[in-house]
Design a protein around this motif. Structure first.
Motif, short mmCIF file in Angstrom:
data_model
loop_
_atom_site.label_atom_id
_atom_site.label_comp_id
_atom_site.label_asym_id
_atom_site.label_seq_id
_atom_site.Cartn_x
_atom_site.Cartn_y
_atom_site.Cartn_z
N ALA A 78 -60.21 9.35 -0.95
CA ALA A 78 -60.92 9.96 -2.22
C ALA A 78 -62.05 9.17 -2.71
O ALA A 78 -62.87 9.80 -2.99
CB ALA A 78 -59.58 10.20 -3.06
N ASP B 151 -70.85 10.97 -2.26
CA ASP B 151 -71.37 12.14 -2.70
C ASP B 151 -72.50 11.53 -3.59
O ASP B 151 -73.66 12.24 -3.89
CB ASP B 151 -70.47 12.89 -3.61
CG ASP B 151 -69.69 13.89 -3.20
OD1 ASP B 151 -69.65 14.17 -1.77
OD2 ASP B 151 -68.72 14.50 -3.46
N GLN C 137 -59.44 21.13 -8.18
CA GLN C 137 -59.85 22.20 -9.19
C GLN C 137 -58.88 22.44 -10.42
O GLN C 137 -57.65 22.55 -10.33
CB GLN C 137 -59.91 23.71 -8.48
CG GLN C 137 -60.87 23.58 -7.43
CD GLN C 137 -62.25 23.36 -7.82
OE1 GLN C 137 -62.80 23.81 -8.88
NE2 GLN C 137 -62.97 22.49 -6.88
N HIS D 204 -61.01 16.68 -0.77
CA HIS D 204 -61.49 17.51 -1.92
C HIS D 204 -61.17 17.30 -3.22
O HIS D 204 -60.35 16.78 -3.40
CB HIS D 204 -60.67 19.02 -1.52
CG HIS D 204 -60.99 19.56 0.06
ND1 HIS D 204 -62.13 19.85 0.63
CD2 HIS D 204 -60.24 19.39 1.12
CE1 HIS D 204 -61.78 20.30 1.68
NE2 HIS D 204 -60.89 19.97 2.13
N TYR D 205 -62.05 17.66 -3.92
CA TYR D 205 -61.94 17.62 -5.60
C TYR D 205 -60.82 18.57 -5.96
O TYR D 205 -60.74 19.60 -5.37
CB TYR D 205 -63.28 17.79 -6.23
CG TYR D 205 -64.12 16.88 -6.04
CD1 TYR D 205 -64.27 15.59 -6.84
CD2 TYR D 205 -65.24 16.85 -5.04
CE1 TYR D 205 -65.12 14.47 -6.52
CE2 TYR D 205 -65.97 15.88 -4.75
CZ TYR D 205 -66.17 14.67 -5.60
OH TYR D 205 -67.07 13.82 -5.55
N ARG E 46 -65.05 9.73 -0.68
CA ARG E 46 -65.75 11.09 -1.07
C ARG E 46 -66.54 10.90 -2.15
O ARG E 46 -67.59 11.36 -2.04
CB ARG E 46 -64.37 12.06 -1.15
CG ARG E 46 -65.26 13.45 -1.56
CD ARG E 46 -66.00 14.10 -0.55
NE ARG E 46 -66.63 15.31 -1.28
CZ ARG E 46 -66.25 16.60 -1.21
NH1 ARG E 46 -65.09 16.79 -0.65
NH2 ARG E 46 -66.87 17.39 -1.54
N VAL E 47 -66.21 10.37 -3.16
CA VAL E 47 -66.73 10.35 -4.46
C VAL E 47 -68.10 9.27 -4.19
O VAL E 47 -69.08 9.94 -4.59
CB VAL E 47 -65.99 9.50 -5.63
CG1 VAL E 47 -66.77 9.29 -6.93
CG2 VAL E 47 -64.92 10.64 -5.86
#
Length: 191
Positions: free
Chosen positions: A6, A13, A189, A186-187, A9-10
């Motif tokens: 996780a 990005d 929601q 995935h982020y 991912r951040v």
């Protein structure tokens, strides 16, 4: 490792990578990268403790377990006792003695048990027994996917978490003597 994926991912990005980071606890070097929509962590096999591993030990830790291969320990950062069972139904039926696993793990220097099976499609499925509270069973255990890669000497596709309502898929690969561990991150929601 799921938290590291996780974080990868951040971080990826914000910068295209690959990025080299070190873990806070052991200073283990990790390389974070992206391939398509998946994020990966580059790891290396780690030394493992060598306690006596027997079928009786496995049965004491996971009552009723029927092994289809010898118990083994492997690690890419957190040693796991790997216990292979015949199929997904046997895997899902397991009821581990979490207190016994915790006590043995502290004594042996091993971070819990990972029960796993081979699926008909060639992928693997597993469950991680590492917490004293059964409600905290992990939906994904990256260090176990890495440990299985070390044990089997091949890339793996590993499913986990269906039994806790959070199905996950982890993938590993070998590259230049290292293990790549990853999957989609995935982020969430929020409403």
């Amino acid at each position: 490792m799921h938290a590291t994926l996780a974080a990868a991912r951040v971080l990826l990005d914000m910068a295209p990578g690959p990025l080299t980071v070190r873990t806070a606890l052991r200073g283990q070097r990790l390389v974070l990268s992206r391939r398509g929509g998946d994020v990966f962590i580059e790891l290396a096999p780690q030394p493992v403790p060598a306690p006596a591993l027997t079928t009786e030990l496995a049965t004491r830790l996971v009552p009723g377990i029927v092994l289809v291969s010898a118990p083994a320990i492997a690690s890419v950062g957190s040693p796991k006792l790997l216990l292979e069972v015949r199929d997904a139904s046997a895997l899902q039926a397991l009821r581990p003695d979490l207190a016994a696993i915790h006590a043995w793990g502290k004594e042996a220097g091993v971070s819990g048990c990972y029960a796993w099976c081979r699926r008909a499609d060639g992928s693997l499925e597993g469950r991680n027994f590492n917490h004293l509270d059964p409600a905290l069973e992990d939906s994904a255990t990256g260090v176990a996917a890495g440990a299985l890669t070390v044990l089997l000497g091949q890339a793996v596709t590993l499913y986990q978490g269906a039994n806790v309502g959070r199905p996950c898929l982890l993938r590993t690969a070998f590259e230049d003597g290292c293990i790549l561990l990853g999957g989609a991150a995935h982020y969430l929601q929020r409403d």
